[in-house]
Design a protein around this motif. Sequence first.
Motif, PDB file in Angstrom:
ATOM      1  N   LEU A 127      -4.580  13.461  -8.345  1.00 25.22           N
ATOM      2  CA  LEU A 127      -4.929  13.522  -9.762  1.00 25.22           C
ATOM      3  C   LEU A 127      -5.999  14.574 -10.026  1.00 25.22           C
ATOM      4  O   LEU A 127      -6.004  15.222 -11.077  1.00 25.22           O
ATOM      5  CB  LEU A 127      -5.403  12.149 -10.255  1.00 25.22           C
ATOM      6  CG  LEU A 127      -4.414  10.989 -10.059  1.00 25.22           C
ATOM      7  CD1 LEU A 127      -4.973   9.720 -10.693  1.00 25.22           C
ATOM      8  CD2 LEU A 127      -3.050  11.323 -10.643  1.00 25.22           C
ATOM      9  N   SER A 184       0.834  -1.193   0.000  1.00 24.45           N
ATOM     10  CA  SER A 184       0.000   0.000   0.000  1.00 24.45           C
ATOM     11  C   SER A 184       0.873   1.250   0.000  1.00 24.45           C
ATOM     12  O   SER A 184       2.097   1.177  -0.074  1.00 24.45           O
ATOM     13  CB  SER A 184      -0.949  -0.017   1.197  1.00 24.45           C
ATOM     14  OG  SER A 184      -1.956   0.958   1.064  1.00 24.45           O
ATOM     15  N   LYS A 241      -3.472   8.743  -6.367  1.00 28.79           N
ATOM     16  CA  LYS A 241      -2.693   7.613  -6.885  1.00 28.79           C
ATOM     17  C   LYS A 241      -1.468   7.432  -6.006  1.00 28.79           C
ATOM     18  O   LYS A 241      -0.721   8.390  -5.760  1.00 28.79           O
ATOM     19  CB  LYS A 241      -2.261   7.886  -8.335  1.00 28.79           C
ATOM     20  CG  LYS A 241      -1.759   6.640  -9.054  1.00 28.79           C
ATOM     21  CD  LYS A 241      -2.925   5.749  -9.450  1.00 28.79           C
ATOM     22  CE  LYS A 241      -2.488   4.602 -10.332  1.00 28.79           C
ATOM     23  NZ  LYS A 241      -3.625   3.708 -10.677  1.00 28.79           N
ATOM     24  N   PHE A 295       0.618  10.142  -1.730  1.00 30.08           N
ATOM     25  CA  PHE A 295      -0.260  10.070  -2.892  1.00 30.08           C
ATOM     26  C   PHE A 295      -0.097  11.278  -3.807  1.00 30.08           C
ATOM     27  O   PHE A 295       0.038  12.414  -3.329  1.00 30.08           O
ATOM     28  CB  PHE A 295      -1.731  10.007  -2.447  1.00 30.08           C
ATOM     29  CG  PHE A 295      -2.060   8.823  -1.586  1.00 30.08           C
ATOM     30  CD1 PHE A 295      -2.431   7.616  -2.163  1.00 30.08           C
ATOM     31  CD2 PHE A 295      -2.003   8.907  -0.205  1.00 30.08           C
ATOM     32  CE1 PHE A 295      -2.736   6.516  -1.383  1.00 30.08           C
ATOM     33  CE2 PHE A 295      -2.301   7.822   0.587  1.00 30.08           C
ATOM     34  CZ  PHE A 295      -2.665   6.625  -0.003  1.00 30.08           C
ATOM     35  N   LYS A 325     -12.916  -4.533  -4.119  1.00 28.76           N
ATOM     36  CA  LYS A 325     -12.655  -3.759  -5.328  1.00 28.76           C
ATOM     37  C   LYS A 325     -13.742  -3.965  -6.390  1.00 28.76           C
ATOM     38  O   LYS A 325     -13.757  -3.282  -7.399  1.00 28.76           O
ATOM     39  CB  LYS A 325     -11.284  -4.137  -5.901  1.00 28.76           C
ATOM     40  CG  LYS A 325     -10.126  -3.772  -4.987  1.00 28.76           C
ATOM     41  CD  LYS A 325      -8.790  -4.266  -5.524  1.00 28.76           C
ATOM     42  CE  LYS A 325      -7.653  -3.949  -4.582  1.00 28.76           C
ATOM     43  NZ  LYS A 325      -6.354  -4.496  -5.049  1.00 28.76           N
ATOM     44  N   GLY A 356       1.508   2.631  -6.666  1.00 31.34           N
ATOM     45  CA  GLY A 356       0.507   2.938  -7.688  1.00 31.34           C
ATOM     46  C   GLY A 356      -0.905   2.542  -7.332  1.00 31.34           C
ATOM     47  O   GLY A 356      -1.733   2.315  -8.216  1.00 31.34           O
ATOM     48  N   ILE A 357      -1.211   2.479  -6.024  1.00 31.77           N
ATOM     49  CA  ILE A 357      -2.556   2.041  -5.632  1.00 31.77           C
ATOM     50  C   ILE A 357      -3.575   3.148  -5.898  1.00 31.77           C
ATOM     51  O   ILE A 357      -3.231   4.323  -6.005  1.00 31.77           O
ATOM     52  CB  ILE A 357      -2.600   1.631  -4.148  1.00 31.77           C
ATOM     53  CG1 ILE A 357      -2.471   2.867  -3.237  1.00 31.77           C
ATOM     54  CG2 ILE A 357      -1.547   0.610  -3.830  1.00 31.77           C
ATOM     55  CD1 ILE A 357      -2.851   2.605  -1.806  1.00 31.77           C
ATOM     56  N   ASP A 358      -4.834   2.752  -6.001  1.00 26.31           N
ATOM     57  CA  ASP A 358      -5.926   3.702  -6.198  1.00 26.31           C
ATOM     58  C   ASP A 358      -6.531   4.072  -4.847  1.00 26.31           C
ATOM     59  O   ASP A 358      -6.728   3.220  -3.979  1.00 26.31           O
ATOM     60  CB  ASP A 358      -7.014   3.099  -7.090  1.00 26.31           C
ATOM     61  CG  ASP A 358      -6.534   2.873  -8.513  1.00 26.31           C
ATOM     62  OD1 ASP A 358      -5.824   3.748  -9.028  1.00 26.31           O
ATOM     63  OD2 ASP A 358      -6.857   1.826  -9.093  1.00 26.31           O
ATOM     64  N   ALA A 359      -6.831   5.345  -4.695  1.00 30.23           N
ATOM     65  CA  ALA A 359      -7.475   5.823  -3.477  1.00 30.23           C
ATOM     66  C   ALA A 359      -8.327   7.034  -3.814  1.00 30.23           C
ATOM     67  O   ALA A 359      -8.107   7.705  -4.826  1.00 30.23           O
ATOM     68  CB  ALA A 359      -6.442   6.182  -2.410  1.00 30.23           C
ATOM     69  N   LYS A 360      -9.306   7.299  -2.972  1.00 21.64           N
ATOM     70  CA  LYS A 360     -10.140   8.485  -3.167  1.00 21.64           C
ATOM     71  C   LYS A 360     -10.630   8.991  -1.822  1.00 21.64           C
ATOM     72  O   LYS A 360     -10.722   8.243  -0.839  1.00 21.64           O
ATOM     73  CB  LYS A 360     -11.313   8.187  -4.098  1.00 21.64           C
ATOM     74  CG  LYS A 360     -12.241   7.084  -3.649  1.00 21.64           C
ATOM     75  CD  LYS A 360     -13.302   6.797  -4.714  1.00 21.64           C
ATOM     76  CE  LYS A 360     -14.195   5.624  -4.305  1.00 21.64           C
ATOM     77  NZ  LYS A 360     -15.208   5.305  -5.336  1.00 21.64           N
ATOM     78  N   VAL A 407      -9.291  12.428  -6.132  1.00 19.92           N
ATOM     79  CA  VAL A 407      -8.817  11.175  -6.722  1.00 19.92           C
ATOM     80  C   VAL A 407      -7.308  11.127  -6.539  1.00 19.92           C
ATOM     81  O   VAL A 407      -6.595  12.058  -6.921  1.00 19.92           O
ATOM     82  CB  VAL A 407      -9.179  11.077  -8.215  1.00 19.92           C
ATOM     83  CG1 VAL A 407      -8.624   9.789  -8.819  1.00 19.92           C
ATOM     84  CG2 VAL A 407     -10.695  11.136  -8.398  1.00 19.92           C
TER      85      VAL A 407
END
Length: 300
Positions: free
Chosen positions: A138, A131, A148, A135, A215, A153-157, A146
């Motif tokens: 974006l 993890s 990254k 970040f 996910k 390179g994990i996705d998070a928001k 949003v």
Amino acid sequence: MKKYLAYTLLIAMMAPSCKKDLHSSVFDESTDQRLNAILAKYQSTLVAAPYGWVAAVAPAAGDEVYTYWFKFNDSNRVSSRWLDKPAVGSSYRLKALQQPELIFDTYTYLHLLADAEGKVPGAKTGVGLQSDFEFEILSGTADSFVLKGKYNGIDAKLLKAAAKDTTGNVVLPGYPLAGNFKYTSVRTLYTTTQAAGVVASVSRTNGVKTAPPLKYDATVSIDYSDLGASVWKYYLTLKNITDTDIAVDINPVMKSGIKQGSFKILEKSYDPVSGRIYLKTFYTNSAGAERVTEETFIRQ
């Protein structure tokens, strides 16, 4: 001819002025100044949310989405909550190199996912859940950010929180079944087949289980009977809280631990009013012995 020459001279004299105006309007700020203005705007937005932010973080390892609550202040401090754990304070900062970044720079619940000592279920020693806690931003609006992960390179928001999110278990929007459930479970273990009717033992358990989001859209996982320590889990999908048709599957770990294709759903139901889930399932273990499990989950 003289008139034409006069117009030419007039245009030539105006050109540098026009160039100067255009340059002033577009390039009068340096790249650093523009990035600093963006960072200031992002920090103001983060701080202004009256009930904080709900964060969804999807590590590279595994299929679970981890949900947090953050409340930022203008002194670079952030209060964090996770599951039913108490709020803790830590620091954060915004910085920009090539892109604006949000960095949680002192240890908090978010860091557990990346901890090399494997602090959460499913984490591996040395890498955790692969993890991030730094970040790239974006995009950012008054309602959402949003993100990254900078290294994995994990996705998070971040989603703007409501008053209900400031206490209790943090629930991610779009996952109606996410949260805590009281449960009772009865797992009947047959020596051979159910038809033969010889029961080797009966496992009865009860307590509280947590259903975290995955996910996959609107899908949560929850421990299968008393086999959560073996990472056997249901996958439950419900699109809307008012629906009654709940989709049921099991995770890959459980599928690989039983006779291929033996898992069956004998009965299932979901009551959106009471939040009650009833499941009766069947499988054959790797040794060929059959099992029947009945479980009831009631939302807390």
